[in-house]
Design an enzyme around this catalytic site. Structure first.
Site, PDB file in Angstrom:
ATOM      1  N   SER A 151       0.874  -1.180   0.000  1.00 38.97           N
ATOM      2  CA  SER A 151       0.000   0.000   0.000  1.00 38.97           C
ATOM      3  C   SER A 151       0.903   1.218   0.000  1.00 38.97           C
ATOM      4  O   SER A 151       2.063   1.135   0.412  1.00 38.97           O
ATOM      5  CB  SER A 151      -0.840  -0.001   1.284  1.00 38.97           C
ATOM      6  OG  SER A 151      -1.366   1.293   1.548  1.00 38.97           O
ATOM      7  N   TYR A 164      -2.629  -1.192  10.463  1.00 42.29           N
ATOM      8  CA  TYR A 164      -2.556  -1.343   9.010  1.00 42.29           C
ATOM      9  C   TYR A 164      -1.230  -0.805   8.462  1.00 42.29           C
ATOM     10  O   TYR A 164      -0.536  -1.459   7.671  1.00 42.29           O
ATOM     11  CB  TYR A 164      -3.737  -0.611   8.368  1.00 42.29           C
ATOM     12  CG  TYR A 164      -3.845  -0.788   6.872  1.00 42.29           C
ATOM     13  CD1 TYR A 164      -4.488  -1.903   6.348  1.00 42.29           C
ATOM     14  CD2 TYR A 164      -3.310   0.155   5.995  1.00 42.29           C
ATOM     15  CE1 TYR A 164      -4.593  -2.076   4.973  1.00 42.29           C
ATOM     16  CE2 TYR A 164      -3.411  -0.011   4.630  1.00 42.29           C
ATOM     17  CZ  TYR A 164      -4.057  -1.123   4.109  1.00 42.29           C
ATOM     18  OH  TYR A 164      -4.154  -1.284   2.746  1.00 42.29           O
TER      19      TYR A 164
HETATM   20  C1  BGC Z   1      -6.162   1.511   2.089  1.00 42.63           C
HETATM   21  C2  BGC Z   1      -7.333   2.343   1.625  1.00 42.63           C
HETATM   22  C3  BGC Z   1      -6.920   3.770   1.378  1.00 42.63           C
HETATM   23  C4  BGC Z   1      -5.641   3.857   0.555  1.00 42.63           C
HETATM   24  C5  BGC Z   1      -5.114   5.269   0.461  1.00 42.63           C
HETATM   25  C6  BGC Z   1      -5.055   1.666   1.106  1.00 42.63           C
HETATM   26  O1  BGC Z   1      -3.985   0.850   1.428  1.00 42.63           O
HETATM   27  O2  BGC Z   1      -6.562   0.162   2.232  1.00 42.63           O
HETATM   28  O3  BGC Z   1      -8.384   2.304   2.594  1.00 42.63           O
HETATM   29  O4  BGC Z   1      -7.944   4.438   0.686  1.00 42.63           O
HETATM   30  O5  BGC Z   1      -4.655   3.020   1.088  1.00 42.63           O
HETATM   31  O6  BGC Z   1      -5.052   5.898   1.699  1.00 42.63           O
END
Ligand code: BGC
Length: 265
Positions: A151, A164
């Protein structure tokens, strides 16, 4: 550019929706036989398998919780039973359980780390073992390919999402370390770091009025589609990226470019 994956076998975890679903669909469109892993949503996974079959492709849906070693072993066994080999792993399963630091329970912390990080570790380990056991296959230059779904939050700190963000930061170093360790065997390990891609995980941020706020963070001016990531996965899985090893491909419309500095230079 020929990104065909004919004769190759791909396993995509967390593929019953969102980015995993699109990766499975795009890999199948490129000619790979696809194992569509799901955790709790069997029906959309089965529907995707049928859709791929109707288009002349090959796919099966297999349930497994990637945070559980026994489930991962069973998932890989089903893959080999169905198709006899594995060429591509897209370690995609991921979740959010958001809370402010002082509110976050240990269960929320553990659940996200177990699926997002431990799940990718277990799947990458099983994939490397399988690649080594089966040896070279003529369909691909590499002995095997692993794509870790990261991400933008592997580099962008994210208040209110410490579990996360920590899992994605962990994926970055895990991916690079595994890539360094297995490259000499002919295995390519890379990651994709999606930005704001419209899926169930971020519905609240990417729809309606909230979407306007998110768009301020995206220089390219649009929220991403899952297919944007699926197509990147096809390229990273194909021989066209054969010299790409240990890299993170950001698919984020420029979200990591410090967009708040625009016009203020
Ligand atoms: C998350 C999303 C978020 C994006 C940008 C992703 O890794 O799961 O919820 O919109 O990152 O912030």
């Amino acid at each position: 550019m020929d990104c065909r994956l004919d004769g190759q076998i791909a396993l995509v975890t967390g593929a019953s929706s969102g980015i995993g679903f699109a990766c499975a669909e795009e890999l199948a469109a490129a000619g790979a036989a696809v194992v569509i892993n799901y955790h709790s949503h069997q029906q959309p996974a089965e529907e995707l398998a049928s859709k791929i079959a109707r288009r002349g492709g090959r796919a099966i849906a297999v349930g497994a919780d990637v945070s559980q070693e026994a489930d991962v072993a069973a998932l890989f066994a089903s893959t080999i039973e169905a198709y006899g080999a594995l060429d591509i792993l897209v370690a995609n399963s991921g979740m959010q359980k958001d809370a402010a630091l002082t509110e976050m329970t240990l269960d929320q912390w553990n659940a996200v780390l177990q699926v997002n990080l431990t799940g990718q570790f277990l799947c990458a380990q099983a994939a490397v073992r399988q690649f080594e056991a089966q040896g070279r296959r003529p369909q691909s230059k590499a002995l095997g390919k692993i794509i870790c779904m990261s991400s933008v939050h592997q580099v962008i700190p994210w208040a209110g999402h410490v579990n996360y963000a920590a899992s994605k930061g962990g994926i970055m170093m895990m991916m690079q370390t595994i890539a360094q360790e297995v490259a000499e065997k002919g295995i390519r390990v890379n990651a994709i770091a999606p930005g704001a891609i419209r899926t169930n995980i971020n519905k609240e941020e990417t729809e309606g009025a909230a979407a306007k706020e998110v768009l301020k963070l995206i220089p390219y001016g649009r929220i991403g589609a899952a297919e944007d990531v699926g197509r990147a996965a096809v390229w990273l899985a194909s021989d066209q990226s054969d010299y790409v090893v240990g890299t993170t491909l950001f698919v984020d419309g420029g979200m990591t470019l410090y967009p708040s500095f625009r016009g203020n230079g």
